[in-house]
Structures are given as structure tokens and as C-alpha cells.
Motif scaffolding. Sequence first.
Motif, PDB file in Angstrom:
ATOM      1  N   HIS A 169       0.831  -1.208   0.000  1.00  0.00           N
ATOM      2  CA  HIS A 169       0.000   0.000   0.000  1.00  0.00           C
ATOM      3  C   HIS A 169       0.868   1.263   0.000  1.00  0.00           C
ATOM      4  O   HIS A 169       0.585   2.234  -0.722  1.00  0.00           O
ATOM      5  N   LEU A 170       1.914   1.253   0.823  1.00  0.00           N
ATOM      6  CA  LEU A 170       2.793   2.423   0.897  1.00  0.00           C
ATOM      7  C   LEU A 170       3.470   2.702  -0.439  1.00  0.00           C
ATOM      8  O   LEU A 170       3.540   3.851  -0.890  1.00  0.00           O
ATOM      9  N   ALA A 199       2.507   1.697  -3.421  1.00  0.00           N
ATOM     10  CA  ALA A 199       1.531   2.066  -4.446  1.00  0.00           C
ATOM     11  C   ALA A 199       1.088   3.512  -4.283  1.00  0.00           C
ATOM     12  O   ALA A 199       0.806   4.211  -5.272  1.00  0.00           O
ATOM     13  N   ALA A 200       1.037   3.980  -3.034  1.00  0.00           N
ATOM     14  CA  ALA A 200       0.570   5.342  -2.771  1.00  0.00           C
ATOM     15  C   ALA A 200       1.703   6.349  -2.749  1.00  0.00           C
ATOM     16  O   ALA A 200       1.482   7.537  -2.455  1.00  0.00           O
ATOM     17  N   GLY A 228       4.249   6.328  -0.646  1.00  0.00           N
ATOM     18  CA  GLY A 228       4.381   6.651   0.770  1.00  0.00           C
ATOM     19  C   GLY A 228       5.766   7.155   1.131  1.00  0.00           C
ATOM     20  O   GLY A 228       6.667   7.244   0.293  1.00  0.00           O
TER      21      GLY A 228
END
Length: 208
Positions: A101-102, A104-105, A107
Amino acid sequence: MNENHTLRVAEYALKLLKDRLDFRRRMRELIGKNMDARQEILKVDEMDQVGGLTAAEQARTIDSINELTESIHQMAKAKGFWDRDERVRNLIHSGKAALGHLMAAGGSAGVIPFLKRDLEQAEATPVRNYGEALALIMSEACEGLEALRNGNGPSDHIPEFSLIEEELADVIIRTLDLAAGLNARIGEAIMAKIEFNAVRPHKHGKEF
């Protein structure tokens, strides 16, 4: 016997011959004037065997031991003995999800390296407590002692064998399973130790 198996046997035989020559050279350097030990080495030289086996037979024995070791280990893994601790599994699963998630975003670049490090440490954690595995080997030996103390009747699980036969089998099975888990060269180590013991004194210099 297929071509790959034959090649492995030949490679083992050549390695064993080289190792034996190196071993004898080192032993002669250490022995010095110890004539009793020197005579034992001469006996091994004359036989050119270890445990009654030629170099080629040793190689095939090593191959068989290592194949049995891997087979036992795969069965133990299938039975769950090498499953990761649930807490570690959950940590790895959630850590990978968070990392995905990190990344992909887009982060924080400062957090991602630390998360990767923690994941690497978790994945490097042994899936088995090796001390516990050794204790279980000793527990099988203790069960064998109890079998002898109580008349050594037939096994409940394999009644065509005695209790001591079953417990000794359990000791070997657990030992080979642990050896595979540790990536130990158990077949080679057994043959090397037999050769080393061949030149040791009576009872290896001990009372018992």
C-alpha cells in the motif's frame, strides 16, 4: 540407476578419496610417535575402506542417507512440524500488505526501508525452534530407555516390532528431519565420523 545418480556417486567417490588422503596426512602429523594410533591408521590404509565399505559404496550410502533425509523432512513439513509460528506468519502477511500500500501510494521514503528491514528479519526467523527439536530427539531416546526398563514389549503402533525398535526409529527419523532443516551434510558427516573413530583408541580413551 539414472545418469545423474551415477554422476553423483562418482563425484562422491572422488571427493571421499581426496578427503581420506587429507585426513590421513593430518592424522600422521598429529600422531607423531604414538605407535598404537599409527598402527590403527595402517590398518585403515590396508583395508582402504570405512566401516567395511569401499569408496564407491560409501558414496552410494551417502546418497541413500541424504535421499532418505530429504524424504523424511518433506513428510514432516507436510505434517506441519515446520510451519511458521502463527504470530510470525501474521506479521509477515500484514507487513507485506502495508508495504504494498505504501509503495503504491508513493508513501514516505523514510518508512519503507525500515518496513522492508523488519520483513526481512521476520522472514529470516527460523520456522522451528532447533533446541526444541533436539529435546524431542532426546525424549525419544528416553522412551526407549523406559521400554527396556519395562520388558520391551511389542509396539502399539507397529506391533511387528518391539518398543525399542520403534523408539530407535523415532530417534533416527527426528534426527534426519532436523539435519535437513539445518541443511546439514548428514550423510557425509556420518561417513567422516566413522573414519575418524576408526583410528581412535579403545572406547575412545574413556571409561564407557
